[in-house]
Design a protein around this motif. Structure first.
Motif, short mmCIF file in Angstrom:
data_model
loop_
_atom_site.label_atom_id
_atom_site.label_comp_id
_atom_site.label_asym_id
_atom_site.label_seq_id
_atom_site.Cartn_x
_atom_site.Cartn_y
_atom_site.Cartn_z
N THR A 28 9.24 -1.52 12.93
CA THR A 28 8.24 -1.18 11.92
C THR A 28 6.89 -0.86 12.57
OG1 THR A 28 9.34 -2.69 10.39
CG2 THR A 28 7.12 -1.98 9.80
N PHE A 29 6.23 0.18 12.03
CA PHE A 29 4.94 0.62 12.55
C PHE A 29 3.98 0.92 11.40
CE2 PHE A 29 8.35 1.81 15.38
CZ PHE A 29 7.91 1.42 16.62
N LYS A 30 2.71 0.62 11.64
CA LYS A 30 1.66 0.99 10.70
C LYS A 30 1.05 2.31 11.14
CE LYS A 30 -2.77 -0.54 8.77
NZ LYS A 30 -3.79 -1.64 8.75
N VAL A 31 0.94 3.23 10.20
CA VAL A 31 0.39 4.55 10.48
C VAL A 31 -0.90 4.74 9.70
CG1 VAL A 31 0.77 7.05 10.32
CG2 VAL A 31 2.70 5.52 10.83
N VAL A 32 -1.97 5.13 10.39
CA VAL A 32 -3.24 5.45 9.74
C VAL A 32 -3.54 6.93 9.99
CG1 VAL A 32 -5.72 4.96 9.62
CG2 VAL A 32 -4.09 3.10 10.09
N THR A 33 -3.86 7.64 8.92
CA THR A 33 -4.17 9.06 9.06
C THR A 33 -5.68 9.28 8.88
OG1 THR A 33 -3.99 9.71 6.73
CG2 THR A 33 -1.94 9.55 7.99
N ASP A 34 -6.11 10.51 9.16
CA ASP A 34 -7.53 10.83 9.05
C ASP A 34 -7.98 11.10 7.62
OD1 ASP A 34 -6.32 13.25 8.57
OD2 ASP A 34 -7.18 14.29 10.31
N ALA A 35 -7.11 10.90 6.64
CA ALA A 35 -7.46 11.20 5.24
C ALA A 35 -8.63 10.40 4.68
CB ALA A 35 -6.22 11.08 4.35
N PRO A 36 -8.78 9.06 4.87
CA PRO A 36 -7.82 8.17 5.55
C PRO A 36 -6.72 7.71 4.59
CG PRO A 36 -9.73 6.91 4.87
CD PRO A 36 -9.99 8.33 4.44
N TYR A 39 0.29 4.15 5.98
CA TYR A 39 1.72 4.18 5.68
C TYR A 39 2.46 3.16 6.55
CZ TYR A 39 0.74 8.77 3.59
OH TYR A 39 0.24 9.79 2.83
N ILE A 40 3.68 2.87 6.15
CA ILE A 40 4.61 2.10 6.97
C ILE A 40 5.73 3.05 7.42
CG2 ILE A 40 6.35 0.27 6.98
CD1 ILE A 40 3.55 -0.81 7.06
N ARG A 98 12.26 6.22 7.95
CA ARG A 98 11.70 6.39 6.61
C ARG A 98 10.20 6.05 6.64
NH1 ARG A 98 14.97 1.20 4.45
NH2 ARG A 98 13.70 -0.40 5.43
N VAL A 99 9.50 6.50 5.61
CA VAL A 99 8.06 6.23 5.48
C VAL A 99 7.80 5.75 4.06
CG1 VAL A 99 5.74 7.23 5.53
CG2 VAL A 99 7.46 7.98 7.21
N GLU A 100 6.95 4.74 3.93
CA GLU A 100 6.56 4.27 2.61
C GLU A 100 5.05 4.04 2.57
OE1 GLU A 100 7.49 -0.49 2.86
OE2 GLU A 100 9.20 0.88 2.94
N GLU A 101 4.51 4.04 1.37
CA GLU A 101 3.08 3.78 1.19
C GLU A 101 2.77 2.35 1.62
OE1 GLU A 101 0.51 5.51 0.15
OE2 GLU A 101 1.34 7.31 -0.82
N MET A 102 1.64 2.18 2.29
CA MET A 102 1.14 0.85 2.63
C MET A 102 0.49 0.26 1.38
SD MET A 102 0.62 -1.18 5.37
CE MET A 102 -0.39 -2.59 5.83
N ILE A 103 0.85 -0.97 1.02
CA ILE A 103 0.20 -1.64 -0.10
C ILE A 103 -1.05 -2.33 0.45
CG2 ILE A 103 0.42 -3.40 -1.89
CD1 ILE A 103 3.42 -2.83 -1.88
N THR A 104 -2.21 -1.86 0.05
CA THR A 104 -3.47 -2.33 0.62
C THR A 104 -4.01 -3.54 -0.13
OG1 THR A 104 -4.66 -0.73 -0.74
CG2 THR A 104 -4.06 -0.05 1.49
#
Length: 351
Positions: A28-36, A39-40, A98-104
């Protein structure tokens, strides 16, 4: 990994990809984009889950059903589609991602207070109640016969018969404990086969850290880790929570004097779970919850013992007696369930 992410409909470009969580099955990895945006990203362990298509199909069906009744994005896991409309990809070297939304603004606890345990009961109760009308027989078994205790005992029989490591002679008392409860172990499987207990959508890994709690209120938001969602018995989910969460000791505690079944914790979870979904269960489902808690513990212990006899080929171990220690903690909890049966029945009746 950036190449992988380009195949999903994510918002923005990745600026960081870091290992995340403490799971032992998937990577499992946490992904942060420049949007910001966060994702997981997960690589699905297709050695454990050999039918990935069926697994992801289950998740798709269940999450869409839940979202249709509760559109709040923090209350249901949101899978991110690939560019071709699927919810996972398979790479050339046979990896599944797979990719899923991170619940913040949320937390998943590995341990907590009695109130946290009660809140997890509410969370899993919400999950069970929300899916009470879902046709469970439309889902596939991601791990066939996962909670079939009759089959688990056949595996224990085989491990005793083969005795691959020559360990059986030194653990006869442990073997006798589990074999003496063979008839008990078959109870709920037999009831389901007779149609006395209905097939439900079950989570099958109801640990505290699989409920996401709001970081401020500590109230349940949604249930995580849906890989083992499949047809089963509601009692399986209740029982596995009690097995893991109402014990005063760790699963591999060597000092059995530190291991007992806490009625305070049992009460807290029953309050949360039954207070939320009790009315959506049948009378017999509610009445057999004490049996379910004992049988899930018995099943897990039999698996640890079988793996010890087989040479520790399934569960990760840190030392030679690790699985035996685990089998003994579960045996202690089974005995506690038996000893405290009347008090447990009063707790269930109360809710």
């Amino acid at each position: 990994m950036e190449k992988l992410l380009k195949q999903f409909k994510i918002i923005g470009k990745p600026v960081s990809i870091t290992p995340f969580g403490g799971g032992h099955i998937n990577s499992t990895f946490k992904v942060v984009t420049d949007a910001p945006h966060e994702y997981i990203l997960q690589r699905i362990n297709n050695k454990i889950f050999q039918n990935v298509e069926g697994l992801m199909g289950n998740i798709d069906k269940v999450t869409k059903y839940l979202r249709a009744n509760d559109p709040d994005p923090r209350h249901v896991l949101t899978m991110i589609d690939t560019l071709d409309g699927k919810n996972y990809i398979r790479t050339e070297n046979d990896e599944y991602w797979r990719v899923e939304e991170m619940i913040t603004d949320a937390v998943a606890l590995s341990s907590g207070t009695a109130e946290d345990f009660r809140q997890s009961g509410i969370g899993f109760g919400m999950f069970q109640k929300a899916l009470s009308g879902f046709p469970a027989d439309t889902l596939v078994e991601t791990i066939p016969m996962f909670h079939n205790t009759v089959n688990r005992y056949k595996q224990l029989d085989e491990a005793i018969r083969n005795d691959n490591m020559g360990r059986a002679k030194n653990v006869q008392a442990d073997i006798d404990f589990y074999l003496a409860r063979r008839e008990d172990a078959a109870l709920m499987v037999t009831m389901q086969e007779k149609g006395e207990l209905p097939l439900r959508v079950t989570h099958n890994d109801t640990k505290l850290d699989n409920v996401m709690l709001d970081a401020k209120t500590r109230k349940p938001l949604c249930v995580l880790d849906l890989d083992t969602v499949m047809p089963g018995l509601a009692g399986n989910d209740f029982g596995d929570s009690i097995r893991f969460g109402a014990s005063t000791g760790l699963e591999d505690e060597k000092d059995l004097e530190k291991v007992w079944l806490s009625l305070e914790l049992y009460d807290a979870y029953a309050d949360g779970f039954l207070g939320t979904c009790g009315q959506s269960l049948t009378k017999l489902e509610r009445e057999t919850l004490p049996d379910a808690a004992k049988l899930m513990t018995l099943e897990c212990g039999s698996r640890f013992l079988a793996d010890y006899l087989n040479g520790d080929v399934y569960f990760h171990t840190d030392y030679a007696e690790h699985n035996l220690v685990r089998a003994r903690t579960q045996a202690k909890l089974v005995a506690e369930n038996e000893k405290k049966r009347l008090e447990i029945e009063k707790i269930i009746a109360k809710y």
